[in-house]
Design a protein around this motif. Structure first.
Motif, PDB file in Angstrom:
ATOM      1  N   UNK A 113       0.818  -1.220   0.000  1.00  0.00           N
ATOM      2  CA  UNK A 113       0.000   0.000   0.000  1.00  0.00           C
ATOM      3  C   UNK A 113       0.845   1.261   0.000  1.00  0.00           C
ATOM      4  N   UNK A 114       2.151   1.115   0.069  1.00  0.00           N
ATOM      5  CA  UNK A 114       3.032   2.273   0.090  1.00  0.00           C
ATOM      6  C   UNK A 114       3.075   2.989   1.424  1.00  0.00           C
ATOM      7  N   UNK A 115       2.758   2.284   2.496  1.00  0.00           N
ATOM      8  CA  UNK A 115       2.760   2.878   3.837  1.00  0.00           C
ATOM      9  C   UNK A 115       4.135   2.672   4.469  1.00  0.00           C
ATOM     10  N   UNK A 116       4.766   3.722   4.985  1.00  0.00           N
ATOM     11  CA  UNK A 116       6.076   3.559   5.615  1.00  0.00           C
ATOM     12  C   UNK A 116       5.995   2.615   6.811  1.00  0.00           C
ATOM     13  N   UNK A 117       6.928   1.672   6.887  1.00  0.00           N
ATOM     14  CA  UNK A 117       6.917   0.716   7.986  1.00  0.00           C
ATOM     15  C   UNK A 117       8.341   0.421   8.421  1.00  0.00           C
ATOM     16  N   UNK A 118       8.535   0.421   9.727  1.00  0.00           N
ATOM     17  CA  UNK A 118       9.783  -0.045  10.326  1.00  0.00           C
ATOM     18  C   UNK A 118       9.492  -1.406  10.933  1.00  0.00           C
ATOM     19  N   UNK A 119      10.160  -2.421  10.418  1.00  0.00           N
ATOM     20  CA  UNK A 119       9.892  -3.805  10.819  1.00  0.00           C
ATOM     21  C   UNK A 119      11.139  -4.351  11.501  1.00  0.00           C
ATOM     22  N   UNK A 120      10.981  -4.746  12.757  1.00  0.00           N
ATOM     23  CA  UNK A 120      12.135  -5.198  13.523  1.00  0.00           C
ATOM     24  C   UNK A 120      11.830  -6.505  14.230  1.00  0.00           C
ATOM     25  N   UNK A 121      12.649  -7.520  13.965  1.00  0.00           N
ATOM     26  CA  UNK A 121      12.568  -8.787  14.695  1.00  0.00           C
ATOM     27  C   UNK A 121      13.592  -8.731  15.824  1.00  0.00           C
ATOM     28  N   UNK A 122      13.112  -8.949  17.043  1.00  0.00           N
ATOM     29  CA  UNK A 122      13.984  -8.896  18.212  1.00  0.00           C
ATOM     30  C   UNK A 122      14.378 -10.321  18.585  1.00  0.00           C
ATOM     31  N   UNK A 123      15.616 -10.721  18.267  1.00  0.00           N
ATOM     32  CA  UNK A 123      16.040 -12.115  18.462  1.00  0.00           C
ATOM     33  C   UNK A 123      15.964 -12.519  19.938  1.00  0.00           C
ATOM     34  N   UNK A 124      15.542 -13.758  20.156  1.00  0.00           N
ATOM     35  CA  UNK A 124      15.567 -14.327  21.499  1.00  0.00           C
ATOM     36  C   UNK A 124      14.436 -13.897  22.405  1.00  0.00           C
ATOM     37  N   UNK A 125      13.627 -12.947  21.971  1.00  0.00           N
ATOM     38  CA  UNK A 125      12.554 -12.468  22.826  1.00  0.00           C
ATOM     39  C   UNK A 125      11.293 -13.293  22.616  1.00  0.00           C
ATOM     40  N   UNK A 126      10.506 -13.456  23.695  1.00  0.00           N
ATOM     41  CA  UNK A 126       9.259 -14.183  23.640  1.00  0.00           C
ATOM     42  C   UNK A 126       8.069 -13.246  23.656  1.00  0.00           C
TER      43      UNK A 126
END
Length: 294
Positions: A249-262
């Motif tokens: 959709x062209x929406x700005x997104x910051x995508x972050x995977x936080x390793x080891x977190x539940x």
């Protein structure tokens, strides 16, 4: 903040449990929240409890405001709990954390399933945002500097309430007033029909009817999606598919995977003295600071 010796011991035990447990659910989750709240002090903040935003007994929110706040950013936080549980009182640690960062923060309750199915709890999110916006100045906030944040089921509510233009329009909230959306470990895109969470959705509903990833408007505000890499409650694919929908959709997104977190660790790390668990709080504050009005 200075903690007493019993609080330090309790905090150390809690942190150890969170670090060792890949997932914390049910009574363990409630116990973790209770422990966090017992060692969180709201001294120096202005706290207003049970602000009414609707007619149902659960249409209430608690507002945490920095002392002397003026035209501060305003954040609405929506709790998780599989749409069938959870409570604003269990998330005092989020309200305190964001208020200490300088934001007027509302932590809301909403109507619960199975008595209240989609879209009731999404409509509650939009209704709470309307009342929060209307009253923001009285708490020292800027009504046009709004952010919506949620964890787990609350992240679904937050994202759906903003990305599907129907809900803000019906609630009377200008879509331009929302500066950003923050989703933490949210179930934005999955087939609920064979799962217990089907109780939260209408009989015969399809994922296309209810999932936020299917409802993204092209003029939605920027998003921060935080995903727990070790989440066994809401699988990371939900975040990946939500990101894909926002990108399309062209929406700005910051995508972050936080390793080891539940699933619980990722929200517990919003607590100011549990930031060693992971960067949730830092990432949320950086996102708001980058997108707030001057």
């Amino acid at each position: 903040m200075r903690l007493s010796s019993p609080s330090v011991v309790r905090l150390a035990l809690l942190a150890g449990a969170l670090l060792l447990g890949a997932t914390v659910t049910g009574c363990s989750q409630q116990s973790a929240q209770d422990s966090l709240n017992r060692v969180v002090s709201t001294g120096g903040l202005t706290v207003t409890t049970d602000v009414v935003y609707g007619t149902d007994p659960r249409n209430r929110m608690d507002i945490y405001a920095p002392a002397g706040a003026s035209a501060a950013p305003v954040v609405l936080f929506v709790h998780g709990g599989s749409w069938e549980g959870g409570d604003k009182a269990g998330h005092k640690f989020v309200g305190e954390s964001l208020a200490r960062a300088g934001y007027v923060t509302a932590v809301m309750n909403y109507r619960l399933a199975p008595a209240n199915r989609y879209p009731n709890y999404v409509q509650d999110t939009a209704a709470a945002l309307r009342v929060l916006r209307d009253s923001a100045k009285s708490f020292g906030g800027n009504p046009d500097n709004l952010f919506v944040m949620g964890h787990s089921a609350g992240a679904f509510n937050a994202v759906e309430a903003v990305d599907n233009e129907r809900w803000l329009r019906e609630a009377g909230v200008p879509i331009s007033a929302v500066r950003g959306v923050i989703g933490v470990a949210g179930p934005y895109s999955y087939d609920f029909r064979t799962m217990s969470s089907a109780r939260a959705f209408p009989e015969g509903a399809l994922p296309d009817d209810v999932m936020p990833a299917r409802h993204v408007r092209r003029d939605a505000p920027p998003h921060l999606l935080l995903v727990a890499g070790n989440d066994r409650t809401v699988y990371p694919q939900n975040g990946e598919q939500m990101k894909a929908a926002l990108d399309a959709a062209g929406v700005p997104v910051t995508f972050t995977v936080l390793p080891g977190m539940g699933h619980i660790t990722i929200i517990a790390a919003m607590t100011r003295f549990l930031t060693f668990l992971g960067p949730t709080r830092q990432d949320v504050i950086a996102f708001i600071q980058a997108r707030r009005l001057p």
